[in-house]
Design a protein around this motif. Structure first.
Motif, PDB file in Angstrom:
ATOM      1  N   THR A 112       7.630 -12.204   1.728  1.00  0.00           N
ATOM      2  CA  THR A 112       7.350 -11.089   2.635  1.00  0.00           C
ATOM      3  C   THR A 112       8.316 -11.065   3.821  1.00  0.00           C
ATOM      4  O   THR A 112       8.399 -10.052   4.520  1.00  0.00           O
ATOM      5  N   ILE A 115      10.929  -8.300   3.578  1.00  0.00           N
ATOM      6  CA  ILE A 115      10.471  -6.913   3.568  1.00  0.00           C
ATOM      7  C   ILE A 115      10.615  -6.316   4.959  1.00  0.00           C
ATOM      8  O   ILE A 115      10.064  -6.862   5.930  1.00  0.00           O
ATOM      9  N   GLY A 117       9.950  -4.371   8.305  1.00  0.00           N
ATOM     10  CA  GLY A 117       8.672  -4.035   8.912  1.00  0.00           C
ATOM     11  C   GLY A 117       8.302  -2.571   8.772  1.00  0.00           C
ATOM     12  O   GLY A 117       7.121  -2.228   8.641  1.00  0.00           O
ATOM     13  N   VAL A 119       8.604  -0.681   6.296  1.00  0.00           N
ATOM     14  CA  VAL A 119       8.034  -0.371   4.980  1.00  0.00           C
ATOM     15  C   VAL A 119       6.517  -0.486   4.997  1.00  0.00           C
ATOM     16  O   VAL A 119       5.816   0.223   4.261  1.00  0.00           O
ATOM     17  N   THR A 120       5.994  -1.367   5.832  1.00  0.00           N
ATOM     18  CA  THR A 120       4.545  -1.609   5.854  1.00  0.00           C
ATOM     19  C   THR A 120       3.794  -0.692   6.810  1.00  0.00           C
ATOM     20  O   THR A 120       2.561  -0.772   6.884  1.00  0.00           O
ATOM     21  N   ILE A 121       4.491   0.156   7.550  1.00  0.00           N
ATOM     22  CA  ILE A 121       3.830   0.994   8.553  1.00  0.00           C
ATOM     23  C   ILE A 121       2.786   1.918   7.905  1.00  0.00           C
ATOM     24  O   ILE A 121       1.641   2.008   8.356  1.00  0.00           O
ATOM     25  N   PRO A 123       1.232   1.806   4.786  1.00  0.00           N
ATOM     26  CA  PRO A 123       0.039   1.125   4.254  1.00  0.00           C
ATOM     27  C   PRO A 123      -0.888   0.602   5.355  1.00  0.00           C
ATOM     28  O   PRO A 123      -2.115   0.710   5.229  1.00  0.00           O
ATOM     29  N   ILE A 124      -0.317   0.035   6.424  1.00  0.00           N
ATOM     30  CA  ILE A 124      -1.159  -0.471   7.512  1.00  0.00           C
ATOM     31  C   ILE A 124      -1.896   0.678   8.196  1.00  0.00           C
ATOM     32  O   ILE A 124      -3.086   0.566   8.528  1.00  0.00           O
ATOM     33  N   PRO A 143      -2.990  -6.053  12.879  1.00  0.00           N
ATOM     34  CA  PRO A 143      -1.809  -6.218  12.019  1.00  0.00           C
ATOM     35  C   PRO A 143      -0.854  -7.311  12.483  1.00  0.00           C
ATOM     36  O   PRO A 143      -0.069  -7.823  11.677  1.00  0.00           O
ATOM     37  N   TRP A 209       4.688   0.712  16.266  1.00  0.00           N
ATOM     38  CA  TRP A 209       3.303   0.721  15.808  1.00  0.00           C
ATOM     39  C   TRP A 209       2.343   1.276  16.864  1.00  0.00           C
ATOM     40  O   TRP A 209       1.485   2.107  16.535  1.00  0.00           O
TER      41      TRP A 209
END
Length: 273
Positions: A112, A115, A117, A119-121, A123-124, A143, A209
């Motif tokens: 991970t 990956i 950061g 990219v996960t915005i 889904p989170i 998160p 975020w």
């Protein structure tokens, strides 16, 4: 005399590096004391002005400075403390316990790190929205509790802690929680301090975020509030400079407080193995 002359190139080089590092912060501090019309004047003003209080007053009126600082400090402190606990517990489990799939889970955790950061915005955001936490402090904090780098750092550092030391505490009747608190934490204090500085820095300066997760202006953190000062026509850079200078102070204070442990933690990580 010859030795002194030979040392001059190194001294000059270090002075130049020091100037490059400290110069922007000095200019920022000086700019915060001048009016907006004077900040970018030529020649630059490298001396204190008399507009610091006025710029601070305007910043308080624009973004609610004290409230924003309180929001940022609360989120950064809680997130840092929570991430330290999670990293320590997970690192302790990976380093000192044997369970099915331990190595596979650790490799998956390390994967991970590559990956991005961003990219996960999405889904989170969907997860936080599904459980109704958007526009709340938990949406900002949760998160950030799982930090793969922190878990990796704790695991690698805990591998150097002798198992005999932990077994001796268990023989004396200590439970796992007591072993962790009274034996592991004192040994890991320098590494925890170093990790705390990195975690606090990330939480304090996080912009993307909080910008996505928050809707209420009264809950904004300092980076988001400062970004709102960027107007399309005319930006009051006096306010921006004051806010930016204030945003740097907590990090400087934290580093000065944890300086000894921070350097010890870095040196310990550099010499192990």
């Amino acid at each position: 005399m010859t030795r002194l002359i030979r040392g001059w190139p190194l001294t000059i080089g270090l002075a130049a590096v020091f100037g490059l590092c400290v110069g922007p912060f000095y200019w920022l501090a000086m700019a915060a004391t001048h009016a907006n019309s004077e900040i970018f004047s030529y020649p630059p003003k490298f001396y204190p002005g008399d507009q610091l209080l006025e710029n601070t007053r305007k910043l308080e009126e624009s973004i609610g400075l004290l409230n924003v600082l309180g929001n940022t400090l609360f989120v950064a402190v809680v997130q840092t403390a929570g991430a330290l606990v999670v990293s320590l517990l997970a690192g302790y489990a990976f380093a000192k316990f044997t369970f099915w799939g331990r190595d596979a889970f650790f490799v998956l955790l390390l994967s991970t790190l590559v990956i991005p950061g961003g990219v996960t915005i999405i889904p989170i955001f969907e997860m936080m929205n599904d459980i109704g936490l958007i526009d709340s402090y938990p949406a900002l904090i949760l998160p950030g509790l799982s930090v793969p780098f922190g878990i990796f750092l704790m695991r690698q550092s805990l591998l150097a802690v002798p198992d005999d030391l932990l077994d001796a505490a268990r023989v004396d009747g200590a439970g796992e929680l007591r072993v962790l608190v009274q034996v592991v934490v004192p040994v890991m204090r320098p590494v925890l301090a170093a990790l705390a500085v990195f975690l606090f820095l990330g939480a304090w300066n996080d912009f993307l975020w909080p910008l996505i997760a928050l809707r209420t202006p009264e809950m904004h953190t300092l980076p988001v509030a400062l970004a709102s000062l960027q107007a399309t026509t005319r930006t009051d850079f006096g306010q921006v400079m004051v806010g930016t200078a204030l945003s740097a102070l907590p990090m400087m204070a934290l580093f000065l407080i944890l300086q000894k442990q921070f350097i010890s933690g870095l040196l310990a990580g550099a010499t192990k193995g």
